[in-house]
Design a protein around this motif. Structure first.
Motif, PDB file in Angstrom:
ATOM      1  N   VAL A 147       9.732  15.618  16.675  1.00 16.68           N
ATOM      2  CA  VAL A 147       9.132  15.517  17.468  1.00 16.68           C
ATOM      3  C   VAL A 147       8.603  16.857  16.949  1.00 16.68           C
ATOM      4  O   VAL A 147       8.496  17.986  16.440  1.00 16.68           O
ATOM      5  CB  VAL A 147       9.662  15.719  19.014  1.00 16.68           C
ATOM      6  CG1 VAL A 147       8.314  16.442  19.467  1.00 16.68           C
ATOM      7  CG2 VAL A 147      10.455  15.036  19.491  1.00 16.68           C
TER       8      VAL A 147
ATOM      9  N   GLU B 297       3.578  15.623  20.258  1.00 14.24           N
ATOM     10  CA  GLU B 297       3.296  16.507  21.595  1.00 14.24           C
ATOM     11  C   GLU B 297       2.547  17.927  21.638  1.00 14.24           C
ATOM     12  O   GLU B 297       2.733  18.099  20.740  1.00 14.24           O
ATOM     13  CB  GLU B 297       4.629  17.284  22.451  1.00 14.24           C
ATOM     14  CG  GLU B 297       4.378  17.915  23.594  1.00 14.24           C
ATOM     15  CD  GLU B 297       5.176  18.573  23.962  1.00 14.24           C
ATOM     16  OE1 GLU B 297       5.861  19.044  24.832  1.00 14.24           O
ATOM     17  OE2 GLU B 297       6.383  18.646  22.979  1.00 14.24           O
TER      18      GLU B 297
ATOM     19  N   VAL C  29      13.172  19.312  16.475  1.00 14.15           N
ATOM     20  CA  VAL C  29      11.567  19.014  16.607  1.00 14.15           C
ATOM     21  C   VAL C  29      11.124  20.098  15.737  1.00 14.15           C
ATOM     22  O   VAL C  29      11.628  21.322  15.552  1.00 14.15           O
ATOM     23  CB  VAL C  29      11.633  19.787  17.859  1.00 14.15           C
ATOM     24  CG1 VAL C  29      10.313  20.520  19.004  1.00 14.15           C
ATOM     25  CG2 VAL C  29      12.311  19.294  18.817  1.00 14.15           C
TER      26      VAL C  29
ATOM     27  N   SER D 264       5.514  19.592  17.602  1.00 14.31           N
ATOM     28  CA  SER D 264       5.270  20.171  19.193  1.00 14.31           C
ATOM     29  C   SER D 264       4.049  20.766  18.553  1.00 14.31           C
ATOM     30  O   SER D 264       4.632  21.733  17.215  1.00 14.31           O
ATOM     31  CB  SER D 264       6.438  20.853  20.187  1.00 14.31           C
ATOM     32  OG  SER D 264       5.765  21.365  21.370  1.00 14.31           O
TER      33      SER D 264
ATOM     34  N   GLU E  15       2.008  24.426  20.445  1.00 13.76           N
ATOM     35  CA  GLU E  15       1.943  24.804  21.288  1.00 13.76           C
ATOM     36  C   GLU E  15       0.437  25.879  21.550  1.00 13.76           C
ATOM     37  O   GLU E  15       0.584  26.767  20.061  1.00 13.76           O
ATOM     38  CB  GLU E  15       3.343  25.836  21.946  1.00 13.76           C
ATOM     39  CG  GLU E  15       2.789  26.639  23.504  1.00 13.76           C
ATOM     40  CD  GLU E  15       2.107  26.584  23.964  1.00 13.76           C
ATOM     41  OE1 GLU E  15       0.712  26.914  25.192  1.00 13.76           O
ATOM     42  OE2 GLU E  15       2.524  25.336  24.929  1.00 13.76           O
TER      43      GLU E  15
ATOM     44  N   LEU F  39       8.110  22.831  15.961  1.00 12.51           N
ATOM     45  CA  LEU F  39       6.961  23.514  16.665  1.00 12.51           C
ATOM     46  C   LEU F  39       5.826  24.489  15.743  1.00 12.51           C
ATOM     47  O   LEU F  39       6.555  25.523  15.014  1.00 12.51           O
ATOM     48  CB  LEU F  39       7.965  24.367  17.977  1.00 12.51           C
ATOM     49  CG  LEU F  39       7.059  25.197  19.025  1.00 12.51           C
ATOM     50  CD1 LEU F  39       6.363  24.094  20.057  1.00 12.51           C
ATOM     51  CD2 LEU F  39       7.318  26.496  19.664  1.00 12.51           C
TER      52      LEU F  39
ATOM     53  N   GLY G 284       8.643  23.456  27.899  1.00 16.16           N
ATOM     54  CA  GLY G 284       9.613  23.006  27.041  1.00 16.16           C
ATOM     55  C   GLY G 284      10.273  21.542  27.661  1.00 16.16           C
ATOM     56  O   GLY G 284      11.281  20.988  27.567  1.00 16.16           O
TER      57      GLY G 284
ATOM     58  N   ALA H  26       3.095  22.967  24.480  1.00 17.82           N
ATOM     59  CA  ALA H  26       4.413  22.074  24.783  1.00 17.82           C
ATOM     60  C   ALA H  26       4.736  22.901  26.405  1.00 17.82           C
ATOM     61  O   ALA H  26       5.434  22.745  27.212  1.00 17.82           O
ATOM     62  CB  ALA H  26       5.679  22.749  23.236  1.00 17.82           C
TER      63      ALA H  26
ATOM     64  N   THR I  62       9.617  18.137  25.803  1.00 15.25           N
ATOM     65  CA  THR I  62      10.279  18.751  24.901  1.00 15.25           C
ATOM     66  C   THR I  62      11.915  18.555  24.416  1.00 15.25           C
ATOM     67  O   THR I  62      12.398  17.278  23.344  1.00 15.25           O
ATOM     68  CB  THR I  62       9.805  20.107  23.939  1.00 15.25           C
ATOM     69  OG1 THR I  62       8.852  20.674  24.505  1.00 15.25           O
ATOM     70  CG2 THR I  62      10.073  20.005  22.172  1.00 15.25           C
ATOM     71  N   HIS I  63      12.852  18.516  25.095  1.00 18.08           N
ATOM     72  CA  HIS I  63      13.899  18.141  25.733  1.00 18.08           C
ATOM     73  C   HIS I  63      14.218  17.153  25.650  1.00 18.08           C
ATOM     74  O   HIS I  63      15.043  16.145  24.969  1.00 18.08           O
ATOM     75  CB  HIS I  63      14.499  19.043  26.165  1.00 18.08           C
ATOM     76  CG  HIS I  63      15.194  20.796  25.722  1.00 18.08           C
ATOM     77  ND1 HIS I  63      14.000  21.490  26.039  1.00 18.08           N
ATOM     78  CD2 HIS I  63      15.433  21.514  25.501  1.00 18.08           C
ATOM     79  CE1 HIS I  63      14.350  22.551  25.584  1.00 18.08           C
ATOM     80  NE2 HIS I  63      15.409  22.508  25.241  1.00 18.08           N
TER      81      HIS I  63
END
Length: 497
Positions: free
Chosen positions: A217, A177, A243, A219, A221, A245, A183, A180, A186-187
């Protein structure tokens, strides 16, 4: 890289039957007003409430002691709580801020600690209020999307549910992803890739096997403040094991997570919510040795763009890089409300009904009653009173009429009454955006071709007398011709006989 097991207690994955201490809960006030809160058994901010931690809403105050241990979906009544300025930091009894030096600040800190201990000791049970209630809901991606703090444009439920379906996201999928934001997606993606099975094989504990069992996932940003805030939420929600990030601009720096080579991602689903997704596509090819894509499966991709010009540039880039089955979709979601509508003066004063006249007769009768009351009020004389009261029934007050209607309501079956109607919901949480879907087929090399030929050898071609190959259609036609010839011979032989 070891994966944390904190997501085993994530409320988004395993919420349990009841609300627990230090868990995330959603206070549902009405359809478009939901408040997320973390349930605490004590007041960690020392706000001075003798009932402990309290959540104040427009429908009343709700001490967390009345929420902890309650089954999810329960209706919780508000409590009588003193919401004045007592106990607030930096305030005196008169409600004015005071200037404090270092010594007074230190003294106030010590006094605050002592007061907090005193409040914890002298905490009292909450007393229910006469009005006001909320519903206590467990956190789900759908509810979180409706209640989360908006930091950017949000991908709502009608969009991300269709996106996850088209990306073929299943438990164990590895998804990338980019963008993000707040979120929301994301969830939802974390719940979709999670399969709930533990890795019991200690010898096979590599990152590839863990991601294959658990799903992942990755993620990204590019905005630092949003990335920090989302990372805090992911840790609070227990999703940091699923996740990962990363604060990075994927258009410039590629898809390389923190302390992990991009070649180890092996993703098979991609979602790009970027202003210029075509700039990130150059980093999503199998030609590069540091490609984050899975070499053994087809890759499903989706881009989320609000402008048609962005869609055009994205599709042009996808075609030049070998992506296939390119399709643009626009989602226009409409929620249909179906209910029974009850109309008439007999429904006056009841909740959720239309208490206007249902017929001309009801309207005339109500006008006669109003005119009669008006004549009596103006004291037009005995003649006017007789004209007002003689034709109709005995005059009753409005309060008595409403009381009679409520009393008659007890024996009625309201679910069978009224006219069944349906209408589209006037407002729904969504926005206009264009979704571009594409598939990158699995790479096919000469070695793969040799292995396929060895596993599924081609059938030997059947030759005719002249040496040409016979197609399946020709074989089928020849079989029909022979069957027809044999049938004619049988008929001719029977006639001779």
């Amino acid at each position: 890289m070891a994966i944390s097991s904190s997501f085993k207690s994530s409320p988004f994955l395993h919420c349990g039957p009841n609300a627990e201490t230090d868990s995330l809960a959603i206070l549902h006030l009405k359809r478009d007003l939901l408040i997320p809160t973390v349930l605490r058994s004590h007041d960690e901010l020392n706000e001075g409430y003798s009932e402990g931690k309290v959540s104040n809403t427009r429908f009343g105050s709700f001490p967390h002691s009345t929420l902890i241990g309650v089954p999810w979906g329960s209706q919780v009544r508000a409590s009588i709580v003193d919401t004045g300025s007592r106990g607030r930091k930096g305030w005196e009894g008169k409600g004015k801020k005071r200037k404090r030096d270092k010594e007074s600040q230190a003294q106030d800190d010590v006094a605050g600690v002592e007061k907090k201990q005193k409040v914890e000791v002298e905490s009292k049970a909450a007393v229910k209020a006469a009005t006001g209630f909320v519903h206590l809901l467990p956190p789900t991606p759908e509810i979180w999307t409706a209640s989360l703090p908006h930091r950017t444009q949000v991908v709502y439920t009608p969009d991300y549910s269709y996106i996850l379906h088209r990306l073929r996201v299943t438990p164990g999928t590895v998804l990338i992803e980019a963008g993000a934001g707040s979120g929301s997606f994301t969830h939802a993606a974390a719940r979709a890739v999670y399969n709930g099975h533990q890795n019991t094989n200690t010898e096979d504990s590599t990152q590839d096997s863990i991601m294959k069992r658990w799903g992942k996932v990755w993620s990204f940003e590019f905005h630092e403040q949003r990335a920090q805030k989302l990372q805090e939420e992911i840790e609070e929600h227990g999703l940091n094991g699923i996740v990962e990030l990363t604060y990075r601009d994927v258009c410039q720096d590629g898809f390389t997570p923190n302390d992990t080579p991009a070649s180890e991602l092996k993703a098979n689903a991609i979602f790009l919510d970027l202003p210029a997704p075509w700039l990130a596509l150059k980093n999503l090819t199998r030609a590069s040795p540091s490609s984050p894509l899975s070499p053994t499966t087809a890759i499903h991709l989706c881009t989320f763009s609000p402008c048609i010009e962005q869609v055009q540039r994205t599709i042009t880039t996808l075609r030049t890089q070998g992506w296939t089955e390119i399709e643009m979709v626009e989602i226009a979601a409409h929620r249909i409300e179906v209910r029974r509508e009850r109309v008439g003066l007999a429904e006056e004063g009841l909740r959720g009904v239309n208490d206007s006249p249902a017929s001309v007769d009801e309207a005339i009768e109500r006008l006669r009653e109003v005119e009669g009351r008006s004549r009596i009020f103006r004291n037009e004389g005995n003649e006017g009173e007789e004209q007002a009261t003689a034709p109709g029934p005995a005059q009753v007050s409005k309060q008595q009429r409403l009381e009679n209607i409520r009393h008659a309501l007890e024996g009625r079956k309201l679910y069978k009454e009224g006219r069944l109607i349906h209408r589209a919901e006037p407002e729904i949480k969504t926005h206009t955006s264009y979704l571009v879907f594409a598939i990158l087929p699995r790479g096919w090399s000469e070695e793969d071709e040799e292995l396929a030929q060895g596993k599924w050898p081609a059938k030997a071609e059947v030759k005719e007398e002249n040496g040409g190959p016979i197609s399946k259609r020709q074989k089928k036609k020849g079989a029909k011709t022979r069957a027809g010839g044999n049938k004619e011979l049988e008929i001719e032989a029977s006639m001779k006989a």
